[in-house]
Design an enzyme around this catalytic site. Structure first.
Site, PDB file in Angstrom:
ATOM      1  N   TYR A  73     -55.404 -49.874 -63.405  1.00 51.88           N
ATOM      2  CA  TYR A  73     -55.390 -51.318 -63.659  1.00 51.88           C
ATOM      3  C   TYR A  73     -54.544 -51.669 -64.880  1.00 51.88           C
ATOM      4  CZ  TYR A  73     -59.019 -52.041 -60.185  1.00 51.88           C
ATOM      5  OH  TYR A  73     -59.715 -52.112 -58.994  1.00 51.88           O
ATOM      6  N   VAL A  74     -54.387 -50.702 -65.788  1.00 55.57           N
ATOM      7  CA  VAL A  74     -53.571 -50.966 -66.972  1.00 55.57           C
ATOM      8  C   VAL A  74     -52.156 -50.409 -66.805  1.00 55.57           C
ATOM      9  CG1 VAL A  74     -53.294 -50.345 -69.410  1.00 55.57           C
ATOM     10  CG2 VAL A  74     -55.460 -51.185 -68.583  1.00 55.57           C
ATOM     11  N   THR A 150     -61.027 -43.681 -69.566  1.00 55.29           N
ATOM     12  CA  THR A 150     -61.848 -43.137 -70.664  1.00 55.29           C
ATOM     13  C   THR A 150     -63.295 -43.613 -70.459  1.00 55.29           C
ATOM     14  OG1 THR A 150     -61.147 -45.056 -71.972  1.00 55.29           O
ATOM     15  CG2 THR A 150     -60.018 -42.988 -72.403  1.00 55.29           C
ATOM     16  N   GLU A 220     -54.173 -51.960 -75.071  1.00 54.54           N
ATOM     17  CA  GLU A 220     -53.855 -53.049 -74.138  1.00 54.54           C
ATOM     18  C   GLU A 220     -54.977 -54.095 -74.153  1.00 54.54           C
ATOM     19  OE1 GLU A 220     -51.013 -53.766 -72.464  1.00 54.54           O
ATOM     20  OE2 GLU A 220     -52.229 -55.552 -72.301  1.00 54.54           O
ATOM     21  N   PHE A 221     -54.588 -55.360 -74.149  1.00 53.03           N
ATOM     22  CA  PHE A 221     -55.584 -56.434 -74.208  1.00 53.03           C
ATOM     23  C   PHE A 221     -55.629 -57.286 -72.938  1.00 53.03           C
ATOM     24  CE2 PHE A 221     -54.561 -55.405 -78.613  1.00 53.03           C
ATOM     25  CZ  PHE A 221     -55.835 -55.227 -79.136  1.00 53.03           C
ATOM     26  N   LEU A 222     -54.940 -56.865 -71.893  1.00 52.86           N
ATOM     27  CA  LEU A 222     -54.946 -57.692 -70.675  1.00 52.86           C
ATOM     28  C   LEU A 222     -56.353 -57.745 -70.097  1.00 52.86           C
ATOM     29  CD1 LEU A 222     -55.238 -55.893 -67.811  1.00 52.86           C
ATOM     30  CD2 LEU A 222     -52.950 -55.229 -68.428  1.00 52.86           C
ATOM     31  N   ASN A 283     -63.009 -56.006 -78.059  1.00 50.87           N
ATOM     32  CA  ASN A 283     -63.903 -56.058 -76.898  1.00 50.87           C
ATOM     33  C   ASN A 283     -65.344 -56.305 -77.318  1.00 50.87           C
ATOM     34  OD1 ASN A 283     -61.963 -55.835 -74.997  1.00 50.87           O
ATOM     35  ND2 ASN A 283     -62.464 -53.772 -74.329  1.00 50.87           N
ATOM     36  N   CYS A 335     -64.880 -52.141 -69.059  1.00 54.99           N
ATOM     37  CA  CYS A 335     -64.636 -51.865 -70.483  1.00 54.99           C
ATOM     38  C   CYS A 335     -65.662 -52.388 -71.485  1.00 54.99           C
ATOM     39  CB  CYS A 335     -63.255 -52.361 -70.859  1.00 54.99           C
ATOM     40  SG  CYS A 335     -61.984 -51.410 -70.020  1.00 54.99           S
TER      41      CYS A 335
HETATM   42  N1  LIG Z   1     -59.044 -52.179 -66.748  1.00 57.92           N
HETATM   43  C1  LIG Z   1     -58.672 -52.968 -67.728  1.00 57.92           C
HETATM   44  O1  LIG Z   1     -58.580 -54.172 -67.564  1.00 57.92           O
HETATM   45  C2  LIG Z   1     -58.328 -52.416 -69.067  1.00 57.92           C
HETATM   46  C3  LIG Z   1     -58.494 -51.068 -69.354  1.00 57.92           C
HETATM   47  N2  LIG Z   1     -58.149 -50.589 -70.589  1.00 57.92           N
HETATM   48  C4  LIG Z   1     -58.246 -49.163 -70.886  1.00 57.92           C
HETATM   49  O2  LIG Z   1     -57.132 -48.517 -70.252  1.00 57.92           O
HETATM   50  C5  LIG Z   1     -57.499 -47.222 -69.799  1.00 57.92           C
HETATM   51  C6  LIG Z   1     -57.217 -47.103 -68.316  1.00 57.92           C
HETATM   52  O3  LIG Z   1     -58.032 -48.036 -67.649  1.00 57.92           O
HETATM   53  P1  LIG Z   1     -57.788 -48.377 -66.105  1.00 57.92           P
HETATM   54  O4  LIG Z   1     -56.330 -48.535 -65.854  1.00 57.92           O
HETATM   55  O5  LIG Z   1     -58.709 -49.477 -65.782  1.00 57.92           O
HETATM   56  O6  LIG Z   1     -58.291 -47.007 -65.436  1.00 57.92           O
HETATM   57  P2  LIG Z   1     -58.109 -46.542 -63.932  1.00 57.92           P
HETATM   58  O7  LIG Z   1     -59.239 -45.654 -63.624  1.00 57.92           O
HETATM   59  O8  LIG Z   1     -57.822 -47.712 -63.050  1.00 57.92           O
HETATM   60  O9  LIG Z   1     -56.746 -45.679 -63.972  1.00 57.92           O
HETATM   61  C7  LIG Z   1     -56.617 -44.477 -64.638  1.00 57.92           C
HETATM   62  C8  LIG Z   1     -55.730 -43.560 -63.781  1.00 57.92           C
HETATM   63  O10 LIG Z   1     -55.432 -42.385 -64.528  1.00 57.92           O
HETATM   64  C9  LIG Z   1     -55.310 -41.307 -63.616  1.00 57.92           C
HETATM   65  N3  LIG Z   1     -55.402 -40.041 -64.341  1.00 57.92           N
HETATM   66  C10 LIG Z   1     -56.470 -39.537 -65.008  1.00 57.92           C
HETATM   67  N4  LIG Z   1     -56.143 -38.364 -65.589  1.00 57.92           N
HETATM   68  C11 LIG Z   1     -54.849 -38.134 -65.287  1.00 57.92           C
HETATM   69  C12 LIG Z   1     -53.932 -37.081 -65.628  1.00 57.92           C
HETATM   70  N5  LIG Z   1     -54.292 -36.069 -66.407  1.00 57.92           N
HETATM   71  N6  LIG Z   1     -52.678 -37.152 -65.129  1.00 57.92           N
HETATM   72  C13 LIG Z   1     -52.286 -38.186 -64.351  1.00 57.92           C
HETATM   73  N7  LIG Z   1     -53.111 -39.208 -64.016  1.00 57.92           N
HETATM   74  C14 LIG Z   1     -54.376 -39.188 -64.484  1.00 57.92           C
HETATM   75  C15 LIG Z   1     -56.438 -41.531 -62.628  1.00 57.92           C
HETATM   76  O11 LIG Z   1     -56.211 -40.846 -61.422  1.00 57.92           O
HETATM   77  C16 LIG Z   1     -56.396 -43.066 -62.486  1.00 57.92           C
HETATM   78  O12 LIG Z   1     -55.625 -43.474 -61.374  1.00 57.92           O
HETATM   79  C17 LIG Z   1     -58.976 -47.040 -70.170  1.00 57.92           C
HETATM   80  O13 LIG Z   1     -59.036 -46.372 -71.409  1.00 57.92           O
HETATM   81  C18 LIG Z   1     -59.465 -48.466 -70.330  1.00 57.92           C
HETATM   82  O14 LIG Z   1     -60.523 -48.554 -71.255  1.00 57.92           O
HETATM   83  C19 LIG Z   1     -57.640 -51.392 -71.561  1.00 57.92           C
HETATM   84  C20 LIG Z   1     -57.453 -52.731 -71.323  1.00 57.92           C
HETATM   85  C21 LIG Z   1     -57.779 -53.350 -70.059  1.00 57.92           C
HETATM   86  O1  LIG Z   2     -60.418 -53.640 -72.424  1.00 54.38           O
HETATM   87  C1  LIG Z   2     -60.498 -54.210 -71.366  1.00 54.38           C
HETATM   88  O2  LIG Z   2     -60.730 -53.681 -70.285  1.00 54.38           O
HETATM   89  C2  LIG Z   2     -60.375 -55.684 -71.280  1.00 54.38           C
HETATM   90  O3  LIG Z   2     -61.721 -56.207 -71.243  1.00 54.38           O
HETATM   91  C3  LIG Z   2     -61.793 -57.610 -71.062  1.00 54.38           C
HETATM   92  O4  LIG Z   2     -61.156 -57.986 -69.847  1.00 54.38           O
HETATM   93  P1  LIG Z   2     -61.901 -57.892 -68.428  1.00 54.38           P
HETATM   94  O5  LIG Z   2     -63.117 -57.054 -68.545  1.00 54.38           O
HETATM   95  O6  LIG Z   2     -60.870 -57.490 -67.441  1.00 54.38           O
HETATM   96  O7  LIG Z   2     -62.312 -59.388 -68.069  1.00 54.38           O
HETATM   97  P2  LIG Z   2     -62.976 -60.575 -68.937  1.00 54.38           P
HETATM   98  O8  LIG Z   2     -62.304 -61.827 -68.569  1.00 54.38           O
HETATM   99  O9  LIG Z   2     -63.061 -60.257 -70.360  1.00 54.38           O
HETATM  100  O10 LIG Z   2     -64.452 -60.630 -68.321  1.00 54.38           O
HETATM  101  C4  LIG Z   2     -65.396 -59.604 -68.552  1.00 54.38           C
HETATM  102  C5  LIG Z   2     -66.742 -60.032 -68.034  1.00 54.38           C
HETATM  103  O11 LIG Z   2     -67.288 -61.066 -68.851  1.00 54.38           O
HETATM  104  C6  LIG Z   2     -67.656 -62.171 -68.042  1.00 54.38           C
HETATM  105  N1  LIG Z   2     -67.478 -63.399 -68.851  1.00 54.38           N
HETATM  106  C7  LIG Z   2     -66.296 -63.660 -69.442  1.00 54.38           C
HETATM  107  C8  LIG Z   2     -66.148 -64.796 -70.217  1.00 54.38           C
HETATM  108  C9  LIG Z   2     -67.230 -65.676 -70.391  1.00 54.38           C
HETATM  109  O12 LIG Z   2     -67.158 -66.722 -71.090  1.00 54.38           O
HETATM  110  N2  LIG Z   2     -68.405 -65.369 -69.778  1.00 54.38           N
HETATM  111  C10 LIG Z   2     -68.563 -64.241 -69.021  1.00 54.38           C
HETATM  112  O13 LIG Z   2     -69.658 -64.002 -68.493  1.00 54.38           O
HETATM  113  C11 LIG Z   2     -66.742 -62.102 -66.843  1.00 54.38           C
HETATM  114  O14 LIG Z   2     -67.249 -62.798 -65.751  1.00 54.38           O
HETATM  115  C12 LIG Z   2     -66.698 -60.608 -66.624  1.00 54.38           C
HETATM  116  O15 LIG Z   2     -67.825 -60.167 -65.907  1.00 54.38           O
HETATM  117  C13 LIG Z   2     -61.061 -58.303 -72.210  1.00 54.38           C
HETATM  118  O16 LIG Z   2     -61.082 -59.713 -71.984  1.00 54.38           O
HETATM  119  C14 LIG Z   2     -59.629 -57.820 -72.301  1.00 54.38           C
HETATM  120  O17 LIG Z   2     -58.990 -58.405 -73.431  1.00 54.38           O
HETATM  121  C15 LIG Z   2     -59.628 -56.303 -72.449  1.00 54.38           C
HETATM  122  O18 LIG Z   2     -58.302 -55.820 -72.483  1.00 54.38           O
END
Ligand SMILES: NC(=O)C1=CN([C@@H]2O[C@H](COP(=O)(O)OP(=O)(O)OC[C@H]3O[C@@H](n4cnc5c(N)ncnc54)[C@H](O)[C@@H]3O)[C@@H](O)[C@H]2O)C=CC1
Ligand SMILES: O=C(O)[C@H]1O[C@H](OP(=O)(O)OP(=O)(O)OC[C@H]2O[C@@H](n3ccc(=O)[nH]c3=O)[C@H](O)[C@@H]2O)[C@H](O)[C@@H](O)[C@@H]1O
Length: 536
Positions: A73-74, A150, A220-222, A283, A335
């Site tokens: 997702y990131v 992670t 990443e903050f998306l 977060n 997260c």
């Molecule tokens: N999901 C989100 O919105 C956000 C996530 N993050 C952080 O970013 C990181 C990644 O999160 P996501 O993208 O959601 O995770 P995800 O689970 O969607 O993707 C991680 C990918 O890494 C791959 N992977 C793991 N070990 C590997 C290796 N050794 N070599 C190659 N590929 C490998 C996995 O197969 C998986 O496809 C986490 O630390 C999370 O906390 C930060 C901001 C936003």
């Molecule tokens: O580290 C991460 O993974 C990310 O975590 C959150 O993003 P995300 O979890 O994708 O989505 P949010 O919009 O933050 O919503 C999180 C949860 O809180 C809930 N929420 C959000 C806002 C609100 O006012 N009330 C509330 O209940 C949402 O419905 C959802 O279940 C942060 O907003 C991102 O900045 C960060 O990068």
């Protein structure tokens, strides 16, 4: 020549541009540069951080090839946007999961994110590539993002709290093992404070002789559902590095990539540990706001105050601000909970039990909110759900994503199952297989058959609600609003009395009550509740 990774022991940023002891600074040629100020800052720290990141001040390398380890997702959206904005850079996203890579290379991307399809399809095959060849990706790249998962540790020391850094470690070892030239290694994953230190040891201990690594933190903050606009217009880009010439040069190389579309004033340089901790802190603060408003929602329900009004009133105070004050059935997502628990663990490891308890409470309030909402459903339905049909509208953790990680809907369905309700689920973007996986107990062989007796998945909201005793809104999808969905039609086909439980405050209660529904809303007392009590 031995492998050299810059000294991570003391990434001291004192704001003066002074060297931190390794002797490679050149007076005012500090990073970020000392002579440019946006003005308005008052403290030394504010003055330091308000300086725009002027990469040209430090001699540095231009990046030509990027590899991103982790196509999730990131990694996917972030590197797709980097590729779109930097057509001269070759970006390869690699993953050990072949199904995921195949999906990124297909017409149906593995994640749903508004606007992402167009970007990926515009760059794919031009300067954006998805591959399972991790070795090749690493060997060819100048800069490598580590964007792997992670999750919270399930076993061993710190289980239930600490982040499982196994994937980060394995990716780091992979880099060390195959790298044949110097690399900038960027922590994109959310990691505990000082993870860069561990990465250093792994790289140093395993790399080929003469290879030099610089480690940067670039969290990443998306948010999911808004990933593309978040990446296009980020509030800030953090780059944590060592305060050494090599560290600053590496950071400057990364800053150039972002500067293709992000104003330099929003690219912030700081020390590695501050950058790592800022991600967990952001977060935790966001989740804390949601738990705070949810705690207030309980008071609203008990008094007759309206949480939306309270939230609006508080949000108008510019010191508080209006965002992240929407009461809900509870926050979900991969997260918030994980990162707060990580912070709790970090606090405990640092012998700060009061700090750990403070942050733990944010997660506990979230659990309480889900339980409280379920209790309200049960008590409203005359204290029994046995054999009753509950329609669950929305299974994703928020709208505009198909992601269900830590979705409150999962907890609610499990509670309703325990009460022996029959449940029908509809979500516009979540795959059926994902729902079954989320609801199946790991390791319980016959659970799926049992589950399928109690739970069904509907193809639209109307069929989910057919013959139901209650509708429960779990996700705030626009299509569940009363301005889109024909609640009159739903009412006709439900058992009576027909209940709606609005866990996301998206429905016009008066309108629905006018149709005959009994509506229970988070943060609002039942309509029968008279308030203030003695006035009527
Ligand atoms: N999901 C989100 O919105 C956000 C996530 N993050 C952080 O970013 C990181 C990644 O999160 P996501 O993208 O959601 O995770 P995800 O689970 O969607 O993707 C991680 C990918 O890494 C791959 N992977 C793991 N070990 C590997 C290796 N050794 N070599 C190659 N590929 C490998 C996995 O197969 C998986 O496809 C986490 O630390 C999370 O906390 C930060 C901001 C936003
Ligand atoms: O580290 C991460 O993974 C990310 O975590 C959150 O993003 P995300 O979890 O994708 O989505 P949010 O919009 O933050 O919503 C999180 C949860 O809180 C809930 N929420 C959000 C806002 C609100 O006012 N009330 C509330 O209940 C949402 O419905 C959802 O279940 C942060 O907003 C991102 O900045 C960060 O990068």
């Amino acid at each position: 020549m031995h492998n050299r990774v810059n000294d991570l022991e003391s990434p001291v940023w004192d704001g003066s541009g002074n060297r931190n002891g390794n002797g490679d600074d050149k007076g005012d040629n500090c990073f970020p540069p000392a002579d440019i100020s946006r003005g308005g800052a008052t403290t030394p720290a504010e003055r330091r951080l308000s300086r725009p990141f002027n990469a040209l001040m430090v001699p540095h390398k231009t990046i030509k090839k990027i590899c991103c380890i982790g196509a999730g997702y990131v990694g996917g959206p972030t590197c797709a946007v980097i590729a779109e904005k930097n057509p001269d850079i070759i970006v390869t996203i690699v993953d050990i999961n072949p199904t995921r890579i195949a999906a990124w290379n297909s017409d149906t991307l593995p994640i749903y994110e508004p606007g992402l399809d167009k970007i990926v399809k515009g760059c794919r095959g031009r300067n954006l590539f998805f591959s399972t060849d991790v070795d090749k990706g690493i060997i060819e790249a100048d800069l490598i993002f580590v964007s792997v998962n992670t999750p919270t540790k399930k076993k061993g020391v710190g289980a239930g709290y600490a982040a499982d850094l196994g994937y980060v470690e394995s990716a780091t070892r992979h880099i060390a093992r195959v790298a044949q030239s110097d690399k900038i290694v960027v922590e994109k994953s959310t990691v505990p404070c000082r993870t860069a230190h561990s990465m250093r040891y792994i790289l140093e201990a395993n790399a080929r002789p003469g290879i030099h690594f610089d480690i940067l933190s670039n969290p990443e903050f998306l948010a999911e559902g808004t990933a593309v606009p978040d990446l296009m217009r980020p509030d800030r880009v953090l780059i944590g590095s060592l305060d050494t010439l090599a560290g600053r040069a590496a950071a400057a190389s990364l800053a150039d990539i972002y500067a293709s579309w992000v104003p330099r004033g929003q690219i912030i340089a700081m020390n590695l540990w501050s950058s790592e901790l800022s991600k967990l802190a952001a977060n935790a603060l966001l989740a804390q706001r949601i738990s705070s408003i949810n705690a207030l929602s309980a008071i609203c329900e008990a008094t007759g105050a309206d949480v939306d009004e309270v939230s609006y009133a508080c949000g108008l105070d510019t010191r508080i601000g209006s965002k992240f004050l929407k009461a809900s059935v509870g926050f979900g997502g991969s997260c918030f909970q994980k990162d707060i628990l990580n912070l709790v663990y970090l606090s405990e490891s640092l012998h700060l039990p009061e700090v750990a308890a403070y942050w733990r409470q944010v997660v506990e309030m979230n659990e309480y909110q889900k339980r409280r909402f379920t209790d309200r459903v049960i008590s409203s339905l005359f204290n029994t759900l046995t054999g009753k049909k509950i329609a669950i509208l929305g299974f994703a953790f928020k709208k505009d994503t198909g992601d269900t990680r830590e979705s409150p809907a999962i907890t609610l369905v499990n509670y309703f199952r325990a009460e022996r309700a029959n449940i029908s689920i509809y979500d516009p973007k979540v795959e059926d297989s994902q729902i079954w996986m989320d609801l199946t107990e790991p390791g319980v062989v016959d659970d799926l058959a049992e589950l399928q007796k109690q739970v069904s998945i509907a193809t639209n909201a109307y069929s989910a609600c057919d013959d139901a005793d209650a509708v429960v809104i779990c996700t705030e999808w626009d299509e569940f609003r009363d301005t889109y969905l024909d609640y009159g039609r739903i009412y006709e086909n439900m058992k009576k009395p027909a209940f709606v439980f609005d866990g996301r405050l998206i429905l016009d209660r008066n309108r629905l009550e006018g149709m005959g529904f009994r509506v229970e809303t988070i943060g609002r007392a039942a309509s029968s509740f008279k308030t203030p009590r003695d006035w009527e």
